[in-house]
Write a protein that holds these residues in place. Structure first.
Motif, short mmCIF file in Angstrom:
data_model
loop_
_atom_site.label_atom_id
_atom_site.label_comp_id
_atom_site.label_asym_id
_atom_site.label_seq_id
_atom_site.Cartn_x
_atom_site.Cartn_y
_atom_site.Cartn_z
N SER A 184 57.82 27.90 -27.23
CA SER A 184 56.79 27.18 -27.83
C SER A 184 56.12 26.35 -26.59
CB SER A 184 57.37 26.48 -29.05
OG SER A 184 56.27 25.60 -29.53
N PRO A 185 54.78 26.53 -25.92
CA PRO A 185 54.34 25.79 -25.27
C PRO A 185 53.96 24.41 -25.38
CG PRO A 185 52.99 28.28 -25.57
CD PRO A 185 54.09 27.71 -26.49
N ASN A 186 54.28 23.47 -24.55
CA ASN A 186 53.96 22.12 -24.39
C ASN A 186 52.73 21.70 -24.17
OD1 ASN A 186 57.33 22.50 -23.67
ND2 ASN A 186 57.01 21.10 -25.48
N LEU A 187 52.05 22.65 -23.26
CA LEU A 187 51.12 22.28 -22.47
C LEU A 187 50.21 23.24 -21.90
CD1 LEU A 187 51.32 19.23 -19.97
CD2 LEU A 187 50.13 21.40 -19.13
N HIS A 188 48.91 23.10 -21.82
CA HIS A 188 48.04 24.11 -21.13
C HIS A 188 47.45 23.40 -20.17
CE1 HIS A 188 47.73 27.68 -24.13
NE2 HIS A 188 48.48 26.71 -24.76
N ALA A 189 47.25 24.26 -18.67
CA ALA A 189 46.99 23.60 -17.49
C ALA A 189 45.80 24.73 -17.08
CB ALA A 189 47.77 23.53 -16.50
N TRP A 190 44.85 24.27 -16.40
CA TRP A 190 43.57 24.76 -15.66
C TRP A 190 42.96 25.50 -16.70
CZ3 TRP A 190 42.06 23.89 -10.95
CH2 TRP A 190 43.04 23.32 -10.02
N THR A 191 42.58 24.89 -17.85
CA THR A 191 41.76 25.68 -18.88
C THR A 191 40.16 25.93 -18.44
OG1 THR A 191 41.21 23.64 -19.91
CG2 THR A 191 43.24 24.79 -20.63
N GLN A 192 39.92 25.31 -17.25
CA GLN A 192 38.55 25.53 -16.73
C GLN A 192 38.37 26.88 -16.54
OE1 GLN A 192 37.34 23.81 -12.70
NE2 GLN A 192 39.56 22.93 -12.52
N HIS A 193 39.62 27.66 -15.93
CA HIS A 193 39.53 29.12 -15.70
C HIS A 193 40.20 30.12 -16.68
CE1 HIS A 193 38.67 27.87 -11.65
NE2 HIS A 193 39.63 27.35 -11.45
N ARG A 194 40.26 29.36 -18.05
CA ARG A 194 40.90 30.20 -19.07
C ARG A 194 39.57 31.31 -19.53
NH1 ARG A 194 38.83 29.63 -24.33
NH2 ARG A 194 37.68 28.03 -23.67
N GLN A 195 40.17 32.44 -19.67
CA GLN A 195 39.52 33.72 -20.04
C GLN A 195 39.04 33.24 -21.62
OE1 GLN A 195 40.82 37.60 -19.40
NE2 GLN A 195 41.61 37.05 -17.55
N PRO A 196 37.66 33.53 -21.60
CA PRO A 196 37.02 32.88 -22.92
C PRO A 196 37.36 33.36 -24.35
CG PRO A 196 35.43 34.58 -21.66
CD PRO A 196 36.63 34.22 -20.84
N TRP A 197 38.08 34.42 -24.01
CA TRP A 197 38.72 35.00 -25.46
C TRP A 197 40.22 34.57 -25.78
CZ3 TRP A 197 43.31 37.49 -24.23
CH2 TRP A 197 43.42 37.80 -23.13
N VAL A 198 40.65 33.66 -24.78
CA VAL A 198 41.86 32.80 -25.19
C VAL A 198 41.71 31.43 -25.77
CG1 VAL A 198 44.15 31.99 -23.99
CG2 VAL A 198 43.02 34.06 -23.06
N GLU A 199 42.22 31.37 -26.98
CA GLU A 199 42.31 30.31 -27.69
C GLU A 199 43.34 29.06 -27.54
OE1 GLU A 199 40.74 29.98 -31.61
OE2 GLU A 199 39.97 31.90 -31.61
N VAL A 200 42.97 28.07 -26.94
CA VAL A 200 43.88 26.87 -26.58
C VAL A 200 44.09 26.15 -27.88
CG1 VAL A 200 44.54 24.81 -25.35
CG2 VAL A 200 43.38 26.96 -24.18
N PRO A 201 45.44 26.09 -28.51
CA PRO A 201 45.38 25.30 -29.63
C PRO A 201 45.30 23.80 -29.58
CG PRO A 201 47.62 26.14 -28.98
CD PRO A 201 46.62 26.59 -28.01
N GLU A 202 44.66 23.06 -30.50
CA GLU A 202 44.11 21.79 -30.29
C GLU A 202 45.23 20.74 -30.54
OE1 GLU A 202 40.77 21.06 -32.60
OE2 GLU A 202 39.67 22.60 -31.66
N ASP A 203 46.51 21.23 -31.03
CA ASP A 203 47.75 20.17 -31.17
C ASP A 203 48.54 20.16 -30.14
OD1 ASP A 203 48.41 22.81 -31.67
OD2 ASP A 203 49.88 22.37 -33.30
N ILE A 204 48.40 20.59 -28.85
CA ILE A 204 49.18 20.32 -27.69
C ILE A 204 48.29 19.98 -26.78
CG2 ILE A 204 51.14 21.72 -28.66
CD1 ILE A 204 50.18 23.78 -26.53
N PRO A 205 48.48 19.15 -25.66
CA PRO A 205 47.84 18.59 -24.60
C PRO A 205 47.31 19.94 -23.57
CG PRO A 205 49.99 17.61 -24.59
CD PRO A 205 50.15 18.57 -25.41
N SER A 206 46.04 19.55 -23.46
CA SER A 206 45.55 20.77 -22.45
C SER A 206 44.59 19.95 -21.19
CB SER A 206 44.71 21.71 -23.07
OG SER A 206 43.52 21.21 -23.54
#
Ligand code: ZN
Ligand code: ZN
Length: 138
Positions: free
Chosen positions: A109-131
């Motif tokens: 279960s991920p704790n954190l998302h990094a480098w979201t500026q390069h995220r592919q546009p269809w990948v959704e990052v959940p709002e309830d964990i730090p990014s």
């Protein structure tokens, strides 16, 4: 997590055991992780170095320079090429397992998302964990 966890490469030549609880699970959207995985992002399960034990063949490695200017040792199966773990010089005392190599991934279960500026546009990052747009802490 009290029991040990095991994992290995696609061909089965490299096997490992994780003997303690991981410190964190990071999803990284940087271009290096996309290239390394051949996919949309990479995952790093950060574990204490002393709790990570190789139990079968010794894998190969190469070293690359990270954006931080410090080296990252990248360790993979010589036979099938599966990336097993990274050992960043910037993080002494821990290694980053590629957690898709675990036999059982159901508990991840991920704790954190990094480098979201390069995220592919269809990948959704959940709002309830730090990014973070970039490397956390930079
Ligand atoms: Zn292999
Ligand atoms: Zn990355």
């Amino acid at each position: 997590m009290s029991e040990s966890r095991e994992g290995g490469c696609q061909c089965g030549e490299v096997r490992y055991r994780l003997e303690s609880a991981p410190l964190a699970l990071v999803v990284c959207h940087c271009t290096e992780c996309q290239r390394q995985s051949g996919s949309a992002f990479g995952m790093s399960l950060i574990v204490p170095e002393q709790s990570f034990k190789l139990t079968a063949a010794k894998p190969k490695s190469f070293t690359r320079m990270a954006d931080s200017g410090k080296t990252v040792e990248c360790v993979f199966c010589e036979n099938c090429g599966t990336r097993i773990y990274h050992n960043p010089a910037a993080m002494p005392g821990s290694v980053n397992i590629k957690p898709g190599t675990l036999d059982d991934t159901s508990w991840l279960s991920p704790n954190l998302h990094a480098w979201t500026q390069h995220r592919q546009p269809w990948v959704e990052v959940p709002e309830d964990i730090p990014s973070f747009d970039m490397q956390p802490g930079s």
